[in-house]
Motif scaffolding. Structure first.
Motif, PDB file in Angstrom:
ATOM      1  N   LEU A  34      80.346   3.120  92.899  1.00  0.00           N
ATOM      2  CA  LEU A  34      81.482   2.312  93.049  1.00  0.00           C
ATOM      3  C   LEU A  34      82.870   3.345  92.840  1.00  0.00           C
ATOM      4  N   VAL A  35      82.797   4.152  92.017  1.00  0.00           N
ATOM      5  CA  VAL A  35      83.896   5.399  92.163  1.00  0.00           C
ATOM      6  C   VAL A  35      83.860   5.873  93.418  1.00  0.00           C
ATOM      7  N   SER A  36      82.585   6.284  93.972  1.00  0.00           N
ATOM      8  CA  SER A  36      82.852   7.239  95.138  1.00  0.00           C
ATOM      9  C   SER A  36      82.978   6.504  96.296  1.00  0.00           C
ATOM     10  N   ALA A  37      82.583   5.165  96.246  1.00  0.00           N
ATOM     11  CA  ALA A  37      82.929   4.179  97.470  1.00  0.00           C
ATOM     12  C   ALA A  37      84.387   4.038  97.615  1.00  0.00           C
ATOM     13  N   ALA A  38      85.143   4.052  96.383  1.00  0.00           N
ATOM     14  CA  ALA A  38      86.442   3.842  96.447  1.00  0.00           C
ATOM     15  C   ALA A  38      87.179   4.864  96.610  1.00  0.00           C
ATOM     16  N   ILE A  39      86.846   6.049  96.183  1.00  0.00           N
ATOM     17  CA  ILE A  39      87.573   7.269  96.638  1.00  0.00           C
ATOM     18  C   ILE A  39      87.674   7.807  97.832  1.00  0.00           C
ATOM     19  N   ASN A  41      86.981   4.826 101.656  1.00  0.00           N
ATOM     20  CA  ASN A  41      87.946   3.700 101.560  1.00  0.00           C
ATOM     21  C   ASN A  41      88.794   3.434 102.829  1.00  0.00           C
ATOM     22  N   PHE A  97      80.943   2.830 102.688  1.00  0.00           N
ATOM     23  CA  PHE A  97      81.312   1.762 101.668  1.00  0.00           C
ATOM     24  C   PHE A  97      80.601   0.835 101.015  1.00  0.00           C
ATOM     25  N   LEU A 147      78.248  -0.032  97.692  1.00  0.00           N
ATOM     26  CA  LEU A 147      78.052  -1.107  96.860  1.00  0.00           C
ATOM     27  C   LEU A 147      76.775  -2.047  96.808  1.00  0.00           C
TER      28      LEU A 147
END
Length: 133
Positions: free
Chosen positions: A89-94, A97, A108, A112
Motif C-alpha cells: 500500500l505504501v509503495s503504491a501510494a509513493i 501514483n 498501482f 492493491l
C-alpha cells in the motif's frame, strides 16, 4: 446467534501453501534484485523525494526478503502478511501514483491486489503446512 462453523475444503492446506509461495515470490525476487543494485535502488528512492533513502533502501530489502521468506515458511505468517500488505500500500501510494501513465496504473492496482491477497492470509492464517503451527 453464532455463525455456523464449516470445515476447510479438501486440499485447502495445499492451496494455502501454494498461495503463500506465489504471493511471496515477487517480494523475494524484488528484494534480491534490490540487494544486488543498491545504488540504482537508492537513486530511485531519491527520485521520489523520500528522506533518508539509504535507510528506506535497507528497510525495503529487509521487509521484502525476511517477510517473503517467512510467508513461504509459514513462520509468523500473519505478521509477515501484514508487513507485506502495508509495504504494498505504501509503495503504491509513493512510487506508482501517476495513474495517467498506463504502466503506473497497472502497478498501482497490482499492489492493491497483492495487499488484498496478503490481508486474506493475515485474516485466515497459513493453513496446516506452516512452521508457525
Amino acid at each position: 446467534m453464532t455463525a455456523p462453523t464449516t470445515s476447510p475444503a479438501p486440499g485447502s492446506d495445499a492451496l494455502a501453501l501454494a498461495g503463500r509461495v506465489l504471493l511471496a515470490a515477487i517480494f523475494i525476487l524484488a528484494g534480491a534484485n534490490k540487494a544486488t543494485d543498491p545504488a540504482g535502488t537508492i537513486g530511485y528512492i531519491q527520485s521520489v523525494g523520500l528522506p533518508l533513502p539509504e535507510v528506506a533502501y535497507g528497510a525495503t530489502v529487509a521487509v521484502e526478503l525476511i517477510a517473503g521468506l517467512a510467508l513461504i515458511a509459514g513462520y509468523r505468517t500473519r505478521i509477515a502478511a501484514l508487513a507485506l500488505a502495508g509495504f504494498c500500500l505504501v509503495s503504491a501510494a509513493i512510487f506508482h501514483n501517476q495513474l495517467g501513465d498506463q504502466t503506473q496504473f497497472v502497478m498501482f492496482f497490482k499492489n492493491l491486489a497483492m495487499a488484498g491477497g496478503l490481508l486474506f492470509v493475515a485474516a485466515f492464517g497459513p493453513g496446516r503446512y506452516a512452521l508457525g503451527r
